[in-house]
Design a protein around this motif. Sequence first.
Motif, mmCIF file in Angstrom:
data_model
loop_
_atom_site.group_PDB
_atom_site.id
_atom_site.type_symbol
_atom_site.label_atom_id
_atom_site.label_comp_id
_atom_site.label_asym_id
_atom_site.label_seq_id
_atom_site.Cartn_x
_atom_site.Cartn_y
_atom_site.Cartn_z
ATOM 1 N N TYR A 1 2.897 10.684 -3.258
ATOM 2 C CA TYR A 1 3.961 11.356 -2.500
ATOM 3 C C TYR A 1 4.714 12.337 -3.405
ATOM 4 C CZ TYR A 1 8.380 11.948 0.023
ATOM 5 O OH TYR A 1 9.483 12.476 0.647
ATOM 6 N N ASP A 2 5.052 11.892 -4.607
ATOM 7 C CA ASP A 2 5.760 12.754 -5.562
ATOM 8 C C ASP A 2 4.909 13.956 -5.969
ATOM 9 O OD1 ASP A 2 7.918 11.029 -5.497
ATOM 10 O OD2 ASP A 2 7.297 9.926 -7.295
ATOM 11 N N ASP A 3 3.585 13.765 -5.968
ATOM 12 C CA ASP A 3 2.673 14.863 -6.326
ATOM 13 C C ASP A 3 2.358 15.759 -5.133
ATOM 14 O OD1 ASP A 3 2.431 14.212 -9.017
ATOM 15 O OD2 ASP A 3 0.752 12.831 -8.678
ATOM 16 N N GLY A 4 2.943 15.475 -3.968
ATOM 17 C CA GLY A 4 2.767 16.321 -2.794
ATOM 18 C C GLY A 4 1.448 16.121 -2.065
ATOM 19 N N LEU A 5 0.806 14.969 -2.276
ATOM 20 C CA LEU A 5 -0.497 14.727 -1.658
ATOM 21 C C LEU A 5 -0.383 14.037 -0.304
ATOM 22 C CD1 LEU A 5 -2.534 13.507 -4.774
ATOM 23 C CD2 LEU A 5 -2.029 15.836 -4.034
ATOM 24 N N VAL A 6 0.690 13.272 -0.103
ATOM 25 C CA VAL A 6 0.879 12.551 1.162
ATOM 26 C C VAL A 6 2.331 12.665 1.613
ATOM 27 C CG1 VAL A 6 -0.967 10.876 0.722
ATOM 28 C CG2 VAL A 6 1.380 10.356 0.003
ATOM 29 N N GLU A 7 2.529 12.456 2.917
ATOM 30 C CA GLU A 7 3.850 12.297 3.510
ATOM 31 C C GLU A 7 3.827 11.000 4.299
ATOM 32 O OE1 GLU A 7 4.283 15.664 6.019
ATOM 33 O OE2 GLU A 7 4.438 17.114 4.369
ATOM 34 N N VAL B 1 0.840 -1.199 0.000
ATOM 35 C CA VAL B 1 0.000 0.000 0.000
ATOM 36 C C VAL B 1 0.878 1.253 0.000
ATOM 37 C CG1 VAL B 1 -1.630 1.367 1.358
ATOM 38 C CG2 VAL B 1 -1.980 -1.091 1.111
ATOM 39 N N ILE B 2 1.844 1.293 0.888
ATOM 40 C CA ILE B 2 2.725 2.463 0.970
ATOM 41 C C ILE B 2 3.496 2.652 -0.329
ATOM 42 C CG2 ILE B 2 4.627 3.521 2.249
ATOM 43 C CD1 ILE B 2 1.893 3.256 3.719
ATOM 44 N N HIS B 3 3.945 1.555 -0.905
ATOM 45 C CA HIS B 3 4.658 1.645 -2.190
ATOM 46 C C HIS B 3 3.752 2.218 -3.278
ATOM 47 C CE1 HIS B 3 7.536 0.638 -5.332
ATOM 48 N NE2 HIS B 3 6.543 0.069 -6.011
ATOM 49 N N SER B 4 2.469 1.817 -3.257
ATOM 50 C CA SER B 4 1.531 2.296 -4.280
ATOM 51 C C SER B 4 1.250 3.785 -4.159
ATOM 52 C CB SER B 4 0.227 1.504 -4.199
ATOM 53 O OG SER B 4 -0.525 1.878 -3.048
ATOM 54 N N LEU B 5 1.545 4.362 -2.994
ATOM 55 C CA LEU B 5 1.304 5.788 -2.777
ATOM 56 C C LEU B 5 2.494 6.657 -3.168
ATOM 57 C CD1 LEU B 5 -0.524 5.501 0.660
ATOM 58 C CD2 LEU B 5 -1.524 6.372 -1.464
ATOM 59 N N LYS B 6 3.531 6.038 -3.732
ATOM 60 C CA LYS B 6 4.747 6.784 -4.094
ATOM 61 C C LYS B 6 4.440 7.918 -5.072
ATOM 62 C CE LYS B 6 9.275 7.444 -4.443
ATOM 63 N NZ LYS B 6 9.359 8.418 -5.536
ATOM 64 N N ASN C 1 6.388 4.444 10.022
ATOM 65 C CA ASN C 1 5.233 4.072 10.848
ATOM 66 C C ASN C 1 4.079 5.065 10.812
ATOM 67 O OD1 ASN C 1 6.274 6.164 12.371
ATOM 68 N ND2 ASN C 1 7.285 4.795 13.831
ATOM 69 N N PHE C 2 4.033 5.949 9.817
ATOM 70 C CA PHE C 2 2.877 6.852 9.721
ATOM 71 C C PHE C 2 2.671 7.310 8.291
ATOM 72 C CE2 PHE C 2 6.076 10.156 9.630
ATOM 73 C CZ PHE C 2 5.472 11.193 8.914
ATOM 74 N N LEU C 3 1.454 7.750 8.020
ATOM 75 C CA LEU C 3 1.110 8.386 6.746
ATOM 76 C C LEU C 3 0.247 9.591 7.048
ATOM 77 C CD1 LEU C 3 0.193 7.000 3.347
ATOM 78 C CD2 LEU C 3 -1.476 8.496 4.421
ATOM 79 N N LYS C 4 0.548 10.707 6.419
ATOM 80 C CA LYS C 4 -0.191 11.946 6.642
ATOM 81 C C LYS C 4 -0.599 12.534 5.304
ATOM 82 C CE LYS C 4 0.268 16.547 8.736
ATOM 83 N NZ LYS C 4 1.194 17.467 9.445
#
Length: 454
Positions: free
Chosen positions: A407-413, A399-404, A417-420
Motif C-alpha cells: 500500500y505504501d509503495d502504491g501497488l494496492v488500495e 493478510v490485509i496488514h501484510s499488504l501495508k 471490505n475491498f482490495l484493489k
Amino acid sequence: MSSNLISKYNIAGPRYTSYPTVPYWDNKKFSLRSYKETLIRSFKESNTSEGISIYIHLPFCESLCTFCGCNKRITKNHSVEIPYLKSVIKEWEMYCDLLGERPVIKELHLGGGTPTFFSIDNLNLLLDGIFRIANKAENTELSFEGHPNNTTKEHLSLFSKLGFQRVSYGVQDYNEKVQKSIHRVQPFENVKKVTQDAREAGFTSVGHDIIFGLPFQTKEHVVHTIERTKELLPDRIAFYSYAHVPWIKGNGQRGYKDEDLPTAEEKREQYEIGKKMLLEAGYFEIGMDHFALCTDSLYQAIENKTLHRNFMGYTTSRTRVMIGLGVSAISDSWYGFAQNVKGVEEYQNLIENNISAIYRGHILTKEDLVIRKHILNLMCNFKTTWFTREDYFEDLPEVIHSLKEMYDDGLVEFDTNFLKITEHGKPFVRNICMAFDMRLQRNKPETQLFSMTV
C-alpha cells in the motif's frame, strides 16, 4: 517502473492457474473416490446451466524447444498417434460413464506438446470420439495451439468445419539468435502465412504468444518482435515472462547458462516497452500478461465480468468443471483437483485396463474455496471484496496488514471490505496474490518451487 520495486518484489512465486497451487496439494488426504464424488456433485450443479470445459493434452513434438516447461515427448515417429488418441477417447468415455448423462461442452482446448504434430485424419478421429457422446453448448468455444512451422491449411480447414474459432501460435521472438538458443527457429513469413490462413479459414480469434526474458534477448529484440506483430494485428496476444525452472525434470532448459538470461531489471524494461507498444497499437490489457483487441472475446469477457482463469490460463468460459484428458492433464471439479500420470506408456496402460490415470490431487477445504475466489478475483479483475461472511476467512485481517508495505509503495488500495490493485501494482499481481496464499504463508518452501515474479 522503479528498479527499487523490482529488487524488492522479484521473488519466486506461483502464476496462480489454481489455488491451492500444485506443490501445496494435500495428496495424503486425497482419494480417487472423494474426487469422483466432488466431480459428480459439481457436474450435476452446473452441466445444464453452464456446461463443462475440456482440456486435451497432446504431448508429442518433433523437436525440443528449450524454453518450454510443459510435459512432452520428443519423437518423429508418428505411429504413436493412434494408440495415444484411442486412450484419450477411452478416458473420455470412462468420464462420461461416471457422470451418467451427456456432458454439455462449453469449451474445448487442444494443447501440448504440439497438437498439429497429429495428422488431420487422426485429429478428426479424436474430435469425433469426443463429440459423439456429448452435446455442444450454445456459443461453444473451441481452440487449439498451432505451431507456425507445421500448421497446414488442411489442419485449419478441418478445425474450422468442426466449429473451432480460435487458434494461438507460439511466436516467442523473431530474433534469429534468440530463436536458435531456444531451438525454435521460425521465420516471420511462416507466422504471417498461418495467421492469414487461419483468417481465411474463418477463425475469428488468432492469438500470438510472445515471451520476454529469453536467453540473449534484449529490449531491441522485443521492440522488433512487436513491430512485426503489429503488421499482422493478431486478435489477442499473450505477452509473458519466460519461466526459468531448469530443476523440473525433462523440460530441457539447460541449453544455455543463467548468465545468458536478461537480469530482472532488463526483463522488466522489456515488459514495459512491450506493453507500451501494445497499448499504443490498440490492444487492451487483460488480467496478467494478456492483451486483446476490443473485438476479441477476451476483451468482451472483461467487459461482461466473465473472465476466468484455470489450468488453461485465461478463458472466457467460467465453468465449474474442467476435465483434463491425456498424459499429465489436470482436472478441476471446483471442489477438487486431480492430475493424470506423466508417462505416456503408463497412461495408455492404465486406460487400456479401465483404470483411472489419476495419480494425485487435492480436495479443497472451506478456507481453500474462499481464498480461491479472492485470488481469482485479483487475477481476473484486479479487485476483490469481502462484504459477506462467505467471503471471509480467519486470517484475512492478517493478510490485509501484510499488504501495508505494498500500500505504501502504491501497488494496492484497500478499505474495510475491498482490495484493489493499482495500475502500478498490476505487474506485481502474483506477489499480491501470494499474501492471500495461506498454504504458502504457513509453509514457505526451503528450495525454489516457482519461477521469479518479475
